[in-house]
Enzyme design. Sequence first.
Site, PDB file in Angstrom:
ATOM      1  N   ILE A 143       0.818  -1.221   0.000  1.00 13.88           N
ATOM      2  CA  ILE A 143       0.000   0.000   0.000  1.00 13.88           C
ATOM      3  C   ILE A 143       0.852   1.273   0.000  1.00 13.88           C
ATOM      4  O   ILE A 143       0.414   2.309  -0.503  1.00 13.88           O
ATOM      5  CB  ILE A 143      -1.000  -0.030   1.183  1.00 13.88           C
ATOM      6  CG1 ILE A 143      -2.173   0.898   0.893  1.00 13.88           C
ATOM      7  CG2 ILE A 143      -0.322   0.269   2.507  1.00 13.88           C
ATOM      8  CD1 ILE A 143      -3.393   0.629   1.731  1.00 13.88           C
ATOM      9  N   ASP A 158       1.596   0.182   8.994  1.00 15.20           N
ATOM     10  CA  ASP A 158       2.083   1.408   9.629  1.00 15.20           C
ATOM     11  C   ASP A 158       3.596   1.570   9.442  1.00 15.20           C
ATOM     12  O   ASP A 158       4.080   2.645   9.085  1.00 15.20           O
ATOM     13  CB  ASP A 158       1.727   1.401  11.122  1.00 15.20           C
ATOM     14  CG  ASP A 158       2.103   2.704  11.791  1.00 15.20           C
ATOM     15  OD1 ASP A 158       1.296   3.643  11.736  1.00 15.20           O
ATOM     16  OD2 ASP A 158       3.230   2.804  12.333  1.00 15.20           O
ATOM     17  N   VAL A 188      -1.575  -7.689  13.001  1.00 20.54           N
ATOM     18  CA  VAL A 188      -1.284  -7.705  14.443  1.00 20.54           C
ATOM     19  C   VAL A 188      -2.579  -7.829  15.259  1.00 20.54           C
ATOM     20  O   VAL A 188      -2.605  -8.493  16.299  1.00 20.54           O
ATOM     21  CB  VAL A 188      -0.528  -6.410  14.831  1.00 20.54           C
ATOM     22  CG1 VAL A 188      -0.369  -6.279  16.336  1.00 20.54           C
ATOM     23  CG2 VAL A 188       0.844  -6.371  14.152  1.00 20.54           C
ATOM     24  N   TYR A 189      -3.664  -7.230  14.795  1.00 18.93           N
ATOM     25  CA  TYR A 189      -4.920  -7.242  15.550  1.00 18.93           C
ATOM     26  C   TYR A 189      -5.749  -8.508  15.334  1.00 18.93           C
ATOM     27  O   TYR A 189      -6.804  -8.686  15.957  1.00 18.93           O
ATOM     28  CB  TYR A 189      -5.738  -5.982  15.260  1.00 18.93           C
ATOM     29  CG  TYR A 189      -5.205  -4.735  15.953  1.00 18.93           C
ATOM     30  CD1 TYR A 189      -4.105  -4.799  16.813  1.00 18.93           C
ATOM     31  CD2 TYR A 189      -5.797  -3.497  15.769  1.00 18.93           C
ATOM     32  CE1 TYR A 189      -3.610  -3.665  17.444  1.00 18.93           C
ATOM     33  CE2 TYR A 189      -5.314  -2.353  16.410  1.00 18.93           C
ATOM     34  CZ  TYR A 189      -4.212  -2.450  17.247  1.00 18.93           C
ATOM     35  OH  TYR A 189      -3.726  -1.325  17.882  1.00 18.93           O
TER      36      TYR A 189
HETATM   37  N1  AR6 Z   1       0.787  -3.201   2.240  1.00 26.40           N
HETATM   38  C1  AR6 Z   1      -0.453  -3.758   2.272  1.00 26.40           C
HETATM   39  N2  AR6 Z   1      -0.863  -4.622   3.232  1.00 26.40           N
HETATM   40  C2  AR6 Z   1       0.031  -4.935   4.201  1.00 26.40           C
HETATM   41  C3  AR6 Z   1       1.345  -4.408   4.243  1.00 26.40           C
HETATM   42  C4  AR6 Z   1       1.724  -3.504   3.199  1.00 26.40           C
HETATM   43  N3  AR6 Z   1       2.936  -2.959   3.160  1.00 26.40           N
HETATM   44  N4  AR6 Z   1       1.979  -4.914   5.326  1.00 26.40           N
HETATM   45  C5  AR6 Z   1       1.095  -5.735   5.957  1.00 26.40           C
HETATM   46  N5  AR6 Z   1      -0.078  -5.754   5.273  1.00 26.40           N
HETATM   47  P1  AR6 Z   1      -1.368  -4.757  10.268  1.00 26.40           P
HETATM   48  P2  AR6 Z   1      -3.681  -4.379  12.082  1.00 26.40           P
HETATM   49  C6  AR6 Z   1      -1.334  -6.460   5.603  1.00 26.40           C
HETATM   50  O1  AR6 Z   1      -0.665  -5.612  11.255  1.00 26.40           O
HETATM   51  O2  AR6 Z   1      -3.960  -5.831  12.122  1.00 26.40           O
HETATM   52  C7  AR6 Z   1       0.456  -2.044  13.700  1.00 26.40           C
HETATM   53  O3  AR6 Z   1       1.743  -2.303  14.067  1.00 26.40           O
HETATM   54  C8  AR6 Z   1      -1.258  -7.561   6.621  1.00 26.40           C
HETATM   55  O4  AR6 Z   1      -0.902  -8.794   5.998  1.00 26.40           O
HETATM   56  O5  AR6 Z   1      -0.572  -3.729   9.545  1.00 26.40           O
HETATM   57  O6  AR6 Z   1      -4.834  -3.427  11.905  1.00 26.40           O
HETATM   58  C9  AR6 Z   1      -0.174  -0.775  14.242  1.00 26.40           C
HETATM   59  O7  AR6 Z   1       0.753   0.096  14.824  1.00 26.40           O
HETATM   60  C10 AR6 Z   1      -2.665  -7.585   7.165  1.00 26.40           C
HETATM   61  O8  AR6 Z   1      -3.512  -8.338   6.299  1.00 26.40           O
HETATM   62  O9  AR6 Z   1      -2.613  -3.954  10.943  1.00 26.40           O
HETATM   63  C11 AR6 Z   1      -1.183  -1.282  15.230  1.00 26.40           C
HETATM   64  O10 AR6 Z   1      -0.659  -1.334  16.550  1.00 26.40           O
HETATM   65  C12 AR6 Z   1      -3.118  -6.116   7.076  1.00 26.40           C
HETATM   66  O11 AR6 Z   1      -2.189  -5.490   6.191  1.00 26.40           O
HETATM   67  C13 AR6 Z   1      -1.516  -2.663  14.765  1.00 26.40           C
HETATM   68  O12 AR6 Z   1      -0.365  -3.132  14.111  1.00 26.40           O
HETATM   69  C14 AR6 Z   1      -3.164  -5.371   8.395  1.00 26.40           C
HETATM   70  O13 AR6 Z   1      -2.061  -5.744   9.202  1.00 26.40           O
HETATM   71  C15 AR6 Z   1      -2.660  -2.697  13.782  1.00 26.40           C
HETATM   72  O14 AR6 Z   1      -2.943  -4.030  13.430  1.00 26.40           O
END
Ligand code: AR6
Length: 174
Positions: A12, A35, A123-124
């Site tokens: 993204i 993030d 992570v969530y």
């Molecule tokens: N581009 C697109 N999707 C991604 C990418 C990327 N670069 N990297 C991971 N994903 P997450 P959450 C996917 O953990 O569950 C954070 O550290 C991943 O495979 O980013 O809402 C924040 O600081 C998954 O399907 O977000 C919060 O503390 C999705 O994006 C917490 O984690 C979301 O994974 C938020 O957790």
Amino acid sequence: MSAPFEIMVGRIETLALDAVVNAANRQLAPGSGVDGALRQAAGPRLTEATKRIPPILTGEAVITPGFDAPMKFIIHTAAPIWSDEGPQGAKVAGLAKCYMSSIKMAASRGFESIAFPCLGTGVYAWPRGFACGIAIAACEQALEQAPKLKRIVFCCFTEDDAKIYRDGLGGRLR
Ligand code: AR6
């Protein structure tokens, strides 16, 4: 009007759209996943900007520039944590609100394009299919108040996630 939904597999932080949505936490504290990738792409000014905002409510959306990243703006929203105590209905409403308040923010700025990651499914730890159904329903509802939004991109990290979205959207893809 045809449904503005698109699905892609990719990162993204590479998308040159009006806005992309960050999977943040309520403190807007630096994290991993989406993030971490957005902070790396946007550079240190993003972390300076996000220090001034928190805390945010679950499902609230706040906005910053994209700084050095290719998107114009980043909309930050915090999903509920799947394993937290509390009724499931409140968590579902919280995740839906993330999508709806992000689209509302985009509409209020006149944006034409926005991309979402699969909020909450990293992570969530939300179950992916369940979260996808909530995402699609919430976006469809919010779109009724966002007539200028021409593109909603579901940016999936894996082909498995893209398949879940393809199945969920069925004939509603552009
Ligand atoms: N581009 C697109 N999707 C991604 C990418 C990327 N670069 N990297 C991971 N994903 P997450 P959450 C996917 O953990 O569950 C954070 O550290 C991943 O495979 O980013 O809402 C924040 O600081 C998954 O399907 O977000 C919060 O503390 C999705 O994006 C917490 O984690 C979301 O994974 C938020 O957790």
